[in-house]
Design an enzyme around this catalytic site. Structure first.
Site, PDB file in Angstrom:
ATOM      1  N   GLU A  16      18.966  -8.301  -8.820  1.00 33.98           N
ATOM      2  CA  GLU A  16      19.493  -9.483  -9.522  1.00 33.98           C
ATOM      3  C   GLU A  16      18.310 -10.270 -10.095  1.00 33.98           C
ATOM      4  O   GLU A  16      17.489 -10.783  -9.342  1.00 33.98           O
ATOM      5  CB  GLU A  16      20.333 -10.330  -8.529  1.00 33.98           C
ATOM      6  CG  GLU A  16      20.709 -11.706  -9.014  1.00 33.98           C
ATOM      7  CD  GLU A  16      21.250 -11.756 -10.421  1.00 33.98           C
ATOM      8  OE1 GLU A  16      22.325 -11.170 -10.665  1.00 33.98           O
ATOM      9  OE2 GLU A  16      20.604 -12.384 -11.291  1.00 33.98           O
ATOM     10  N   LYS A  17      18.267 -10.348 -11.423  1.00 32.13           N
ATOM     11  CA  LYS A  17      17.079 -10.874 -12.102  1.00 32.13           C
ATOM     12  C   LYS A  17      16.841 -12.374 -11.955  1.00 32.13           C
ATOM     13  O   LYS A  17      15.781 -12.857 -12.309  1.00 32.13           O
ATOM     14  CB  LYS A  17      17.101 -10.497 -13.583  1.00 32.13           C
ATOM     15  CG  LYS A  17      18.266 -11.082 -14.372  1.00 32.13           C
ATOM     16  CD  LYS A  17      18.161 -10.672 -15.842  1.00 32.13           C
ATOM     17  CE  LYS A  17      19.330 -11.157 -16.651  1.00 32.13           C
ATOM     18  NZ  LYS A  17      20.490 -10.249 -16.566  1.00 32.13           N
ATOM     19  N   HIS A  18      17.804 -13.138 -11.468  1.00 33.37           N
ATOM     20  CA  HIS A  18      17.631 -14.586 -11.371  1.00 33.37           C
ATOM     21  C   HIS A  18      17.002 -15.070 -10.068  1.00 33.37           C
ATOM     22  O   HIS A  18      16.609 -16.221  -9.958  1.00 33.37           O
ATOM     23  CB  HIS A  18      18.986 -15.298 -11.515  1.00 33.37           C
ATOM     24  CG  HIS A  18      19.550 -15.193 -12.882  1.00 33.37           C
ATOM     25  ND1 HIS A  18      20.408 -14.188 -13.251  1.00 33.37           N
ATOM     26  CD2 HIS A  18      19.362 -15.971 -13.974  1.00 33.37           C
ATOM     27  CE1 HIS A  18      20.738 -14.352 -14.519  1.00 33.37           C
ATOM     28  NE2 HIS A  18      20.114 -15.413 -14.990  1.00 33.37           N
ATOM     29  N   HIS A  46      13.825 -11.276 -16.659  1.00 29.46           N
ATOM     30  CA  HIS A  46      14.837 -12.216 -17.151  1.00 29.46           C
ATOM     31  C   HIS A  46      14.486 -12.572 -18.588  1.00 29.46           C
ATOM     32  O   HIS A  46      13.308 -12.704 -18.917  1.00 29.46           O
ATOM     33  CB  HIS A  46      14.843 -13.478 -16.274  1.00 29.46           C
ATOM     34  CG  HIS A  46      15.930 -14.431 -16.646  1.00 29.46           C
ATOM     35  ND1 HIS A  46      15.789 -15.341 -17.667  1.00 29.46           N
ATOM     36  CD2 HIS A  46      17.179 -14.582 -16.163  1.00 29.46           C
ATOM     37  CE1 HIS A  46      16.929 -16.017 -17.779  1.00 29.46           C
ATOM     38  NE2 HIS A  46      17.779 -15.582 -16.882  1.00 29.46           N
ATOM     39  N   HIS A  52      18.192 -18.741 -23.711  1.00 29.32           N
ATOM     40  CA  HIS A  52      18.394 -18.217 -22.358  1.00 29.32           C
ATOM     41  C   HIS A  52      17.048 -18.078 -21.648  1.00 29.32           C
ATOM     42  O   HIS A  52      16.243 -17.214 -22.010  1.00 29.32           O
ATOM     43  CB  HIS A  52      19.101 -16.850 -22.465  1.00 29.32           C
ATOM     44  CG  HIS A  52      19.466 -16.259 -21.138  1.00 29.32           C
ATOM     45  ND1 HIS A  52      19.866 -14.942 -21.015  1.00 29.32           N
ATOM     46  CD2 HIS A  52      19.511 -16.781 -19.882  1.00 29.32           C
ATOM     47  CE1 HIS A  52      20.149 -14.681 -19.738  1.00 29.32           C
ATOM     48  NE2 HIS A  52      19.928 -15.781 -19.030  1.00 29.32           N
ATOM     49  N   CYS A 116      18.439 -21.114 -14.148  1.00 27.14           N
ATOM     50  CA  CYS A 116      18.609 -20.487 -15.462  1.00 27.14           C
ATOM     51  C   CYS A 116      19.501 -21.411 -16.278  1.00 27.14           C
ATOM     52  O   CYS A 116      20.530 -21.881 -15.777  1.00 27.14           O
ATOM     53  CB  CYS A 116      19.259 -19.103 -15.319  1.00 27.14           C
ATOM     54  SG  CYS A 116      19.804 -18.415 -16.901  1.00 27.14           S
ATOM     55  N   HIS A 119      22.855 -19.438 -16.404  1.00 28.09           N
ATOM     56  CA  HIS A 119      23.426 -18.778 -15.217  1.00 28.09           C
ATOM     57  C   HIS A 119      23.220 -19.554 -13.925  1.00 28.09           C
ATOM     58  O   HIS A 119      23.375 -19.002 -12.830  1.00 28.09           O
ATOM     59  CB  HIS A 119      22.872 -17.358 -15.073  1.00 28.09           C
ATOM     60  CG  HIS A 119      23.227 -16.469 -16.232  1.00 28.09           C
ATOM     61  ND1 HIS A 119      22.298 -15.926 -17.077  1.00 28.09           N
ATOM     62  CD2 HIS A 119      24.438 -16.070 -16.686  1.00 28.09           C
ATOM     63  CE1 HIS A 119      22.907 -15.207 -18.014  1.00 28.09           C
ATOM     64  NE2 HIS A 119      24.209 -15.283 -17.806  1.00 28.09           N
TER      65      HIS A 119
HETATM   66 FE   FE2 Z   1      19.984 -16.107 -16.970  1.00 27.31          FE
END
Ligand code: FE2
Length: 131
Positions: A16-18, A46, A52, A116, A119
């Site tokens: 999970e990139k966050h 990310h 973004h 983010c 997100h």
């Molecule tokens: Fe994001």
């Protein structure tokens, strides 16, 4: 009532990139200063665009057995490509990565949060033993 504890998401940073990645020693000596590397996107990058991006990272320390965390650092990432010409035109982008130096007299948990812009809020933690 909405609550931050329900909004803070967590996962394995490898999938999970966050998720903020905390890199720090497992054990340190009481008198020694140690480095903590914080980043987002170590395994899966990310996006870093005007639309973004990761806006900030925070680091807290919760001494073992205590109730209240201490905020130890905050990093705001301010450049995401925006310029007077429009989105993604400035050529400068702050990467969501930072290093800080800490000294602790107690063992406890390093807790990181990241934000983010589309997100939301993410967290992770790492135990550290002080001897
Ligand atoms: Fe994001």
């Amino acid at each position: 009532m909405a609550s931050l504890k329900e909004l803070l998401q967590s996962a394995d940073y490898k999938s999970e990139k966050h998720v903020p990645v905390i890199e720090a020693p497992d054990k340190v000596k009481k008198q020694d200063t140690f480095k903590v590397n914080l980043s987002v996107g170590k395994e899966i990058a990310h996006p870093n665009t005007t639309e973004h991006h990761i806006a900030w990272l925070e680091l807290y320390f919760l001494p073992k057995g205590e109730k209240f965390p201490y905020q130890v650092a905050r990093f705001d990432f301010a450049a995401h490509g925006a310029s007077a010409q429009g989105p993604n035109t400035s050529s400068i982008y702050t990467q969501p990565a930072a290093v800080c130096s800490l000294k602790s007299e107690k063992s406890g948990s390093l807790i990181a949060s990241s934000y983010c812009n589309i997100h939301g809020l993410w967290e992770s933690s790492k135990e550290i033993t002080v001897e």
